[in-house]
Design an enzyme around this catalytic site. Structure first.
Site, PDB file in Angstrom:
ATOM      1  N   CYS A   1       0.844  -1.194   0.000  1.00  0.00           N
ATOM      2  CA  CYS A   1       0.000   0.000   0.000  1.00  0.00           C
ATOM      3  C   CYS A   1       0.887   1.255   0.000  1.00  0.00           C
ATOM      4  O   CYS A   1       1.668   1.454  -0.917  1.00  0.00           O
ATOM      5  CB  CYS A   1      -0.985  -0.042   1.165  1.00  0.00           C
ATOM      6  SG  CYS A   1      -2.370   1.108   0.962  1.00  0.00           S
TER       7      CYS A   1
ATOM      8  N   HIS B   1      -3.996  -4.411  -0.551  1.00  0.00           N
ATOM      9  CA  HIS B   1      -3.688  -5.081   0.708  1.00  0.00           C
ATOM     10  C   HIS B   1      -3.736  -6.589   0.489  1.00  0.00           C
ATOM     11  O   HIS B   1      -4.826  -7.181   0.517  1.00  0.00           O
ATOM     12  CB  HIS B   1      -4.690  -4.676   1.795  1.00  0.00           C
ATOM     13  CG  HIS B   1      -4.531  -3.269   2.265  1.00  0.00           C
ATOM     14  ND1 HIS B   1      -3.674  -2.928   3.292  1.00  0.00           N
ATOM     15  CD2 HIS B   1      -5.092  -2.118   1.843  1.00  0.00           C
ATOM     16  CE1 HIS B   1      -3.740  -1.620   3.498  1.00  0.00           C
ATOM     17  NE2 HIS B   1      -4.578  -1.104   2.625  1.00  0.00           N
TER      18      HIS B   1
ATOM     19  N   GLU C   1      -3.006  -8.957   2.441  1.00  0.00           N
ATOM     20  CA  GLU C   1      -3.491  -9.653   3.636  1.00  0.00           C
ATOM     21  C   GLU C   1      -5.011  -9.583   3.768  1.00  0.00           C
ATOM     22  O   GLU C   1      -5.604 -10.301   4.582  1.00  0.00           O
ATOM     23  CB  GLU C   1      -2.813  -9.085   4.887  1.00  0.00           C
ATOM     24  CG  GLU C   1      -3.320  -7.747   5.373  1.00  0.00           C
ATOM     25  CD  GLU C   1      -2.792  -6.534   4.616  1.00  0.00           C
ATOM     26  OE1 GLU C   1      -3.058  -5.407   5.067  1.00  0.00           O
ATOM     27  OE2 GLU C   1      -2.123  -6.717   3.574  1.00  0.00           O
TER      28      GLU C   1
END
Length: 208
Positions: free
Chosen positions: A75, A182, A184
């Site tokens: 990011c 992102h 994750e």
């Protein structure tokens, strides 16, 4: 062992939990020697580019980059890898990758307004082969950002997405990589991308 850079502006919890799900050993640290000793480094980031550069251990990151060990920006962390950003006035970045960070204008060339920040799921379009993309298929990932990397004519572009502009979604050169989204929070593809990054660290360590 994966080092996560703690400089007060990263989503450390979600990144560390993703590494735990992948069975990776990691530490979160602001200590120079601990970060340099890591087999790979993750640079997360949420917030302002200028504030991040003020807090970031710039010399440590650049020294790590010279080791040849894998480095991943996520990011804002990806944006910091580039040369400049126009956020809050022109600010120099780490300069590890060529390109500049620009704000979504919020209006198309035809004058149609669109929402900024860009928030939501967008499909990745793979541009060129990379160890990060090994054995993966194009799918959707989760973005939250108001600024994007202008790398449309750059050799570092690995995968892109579209949000009224061409968004450099995955970038990389040699052992330095970035993901604008992102991983994750991006379901199976996001975790698979992180897994491939970890695999690069393991393979590099195995041949030493």
């Amino acid at each position: 062992m994966i080092g996560i850079v703690d400089y007060g502006m990263g989503n450390l919890f979600s990144v560390s939990k993703a590494l735990e799900r992948l069975g990776a050993n990691y530490w979160i640290s602001a200590d120079k020697q601990e970060l340099l000793n890591a087999d790979a480094l993750i640079l997360p980031g949420v917030g302002s580019f200028r504030d991040a550069m003020d807090r970031l251990p710039v010399d440590t990151i650049k020294e790590f980059a010279k080791t040849g060990k894998p480095l991943l920006g996520i990011c804002l962390g990806m944006q910091l890898l580039f040369e400049t950003s126009e956020e809050n006035g022109l600010t120099k970045g780490l300069g590890l990758l060529p390109g500049s960070v620009r704000r979504f204008p919020g209006k198309t060339k035809e004058g149609v307004l669109y929402k900024v920040p860009h928030m939501g799921w967008n499909r990745l379009d793979f541009v060129k082969p990379s160890p990060l993309l090994e054995n993966l298929n194009e799918d959707y990932v989760y973005f939250v950002h108001s600024y994007y990397v202008d790398a449309s004519n750059s050799e570092v572009l690995i995968a892109k997405a579209e949000y009224h502009e061409q968004v450099a979604a995955v970038v990389g050169k040699d052992h330095i990589f970035g993901m604008q989204f992102h991983p994750e929070k991006s379901s199976k593809l996001g975790m698979a991308l992180l897994s491939n990054f970890l695999k690069m660290a393991v393979e590099r360590e195995a041949v030493r």
